[in-house]
Design an enzyme around this catalytic site. Structure first.
Site: not given
Ligand code: GRF
Length: 232
Positions: A47-49, A125-126, A142, A144
């Site tokens: 969940g860092s994003n 991740m789905r 999304n 990536h």
């Molecule tokens: C990210 O690196 C994103 O590119 C990929 O999954 C990762 C998620 O990281 N799709 P976080 O859970 O947001 O830390």
């Protein structure tokens, strides 16, 4: 007026761009819109994003509110971040569903019940099915960890290392049926360093993700607000 990366960084961002990274297109200063956009965030991991989206809202860099964080894994760390920032969240565990379709429908219903306007897959991740994609046409994005269209699918960073590319990065794109294939919204390039571990490279890519995802949200949100006005 366009600003170059360095000037943009100095004026708008406190992040360290490492002076070696490049974001394109960097026209976010025009991505102002109102009223706030209602976001639904989908996450499966750390969940860092998600956290950086919250921070961008708190810093007033992003005119948005998070209606819901949906996770598919009850153990994922994104939940802790939702608790920390007091963001509503829902656990929709795919293992409790009989099919991918059933899971998708539960996710879709939750997003629609809350009148979410823009869906952000932030480490989801789905593979999402057509029902969700069609309900949120041009309103689901999304992130990536590669410079698409290179290295689609799982473990994009490992793929880049194995191909011995010298530049990789991250991409925010619209979601369509084929995985990691929708139109590109914004990308950041990250050069590889000799002898660097995969973990360190991942960190550098993620630090760019944390910058470009809020910028992409603002860009798409502005489009949503503009097309709404056009249809009036
Ligand atoms: C990210 O690196 C994103 O590119 C990929 O999954 C990762 C998620 O990281 N799709 P976080 O859970 O947001 O830390």
């Amino acid at each position: 007026m366009k600003q170059d990366n360095k000037e943009y960084m100095e004026n708008n961002l406190s992040y360290d761009l490492n002076e070696q990274s490049l974001i394109s297109p960097l026209d976010s200063e025009t991505s102002l819109f109102s009223p706030k956009i209602r976001l639904g965030i989908l996450a499966s991991g750390n969940g860092s994003n998600f956290e950086y989206i919250v921070k961008s809202i708190e810093n007033k860099q992003l005119n948005a509110e998070i209606s819901i964080l949906i996770v598919n894994n009850p153990k994922c760390l994104a939940i802790n971040k939702a608790l920390k920032y007091k963001i509503p969240y829902a656990i929709i565990d795919h293992r409790d569903c009989n099919s991918r379709y059933e899971h998708d429908m539960l996710v879709k219903k939750k997003l629609e019940d809350l009148s979410v306007e823009l869906v952000v897959m932030a480490g989801w991740m789905r593979i999402v099915g057509e029902e969700i994609i069609n309900s949120f046409k041009n309103r689901i994005i999304n992130i990536h960890p590669s410079l698409l269209p290179s290295f689609k699918g799982v473990d994009a960073i490992q793929q880049a290392i194995e191909k011995k590319v010298t530049i990789t990065g991250c991409t925010v794109h619209y979601v369509q049926k084929e995985v990691d294939s929708g139109s590109i919204i914004i990308q950041a390039a990250v050069p590889l360093k000799e002898q660097e571990s995969k973990e360190k490279l991942k960190k550098r890519i993620q630090s760019m993700e944390h910058i470009i995802l809020p910028l992409a949200i603002a860009k798409v949100a502005k489009n949503i607000r503009t097309s709404f006005m056009d249809n009036k």
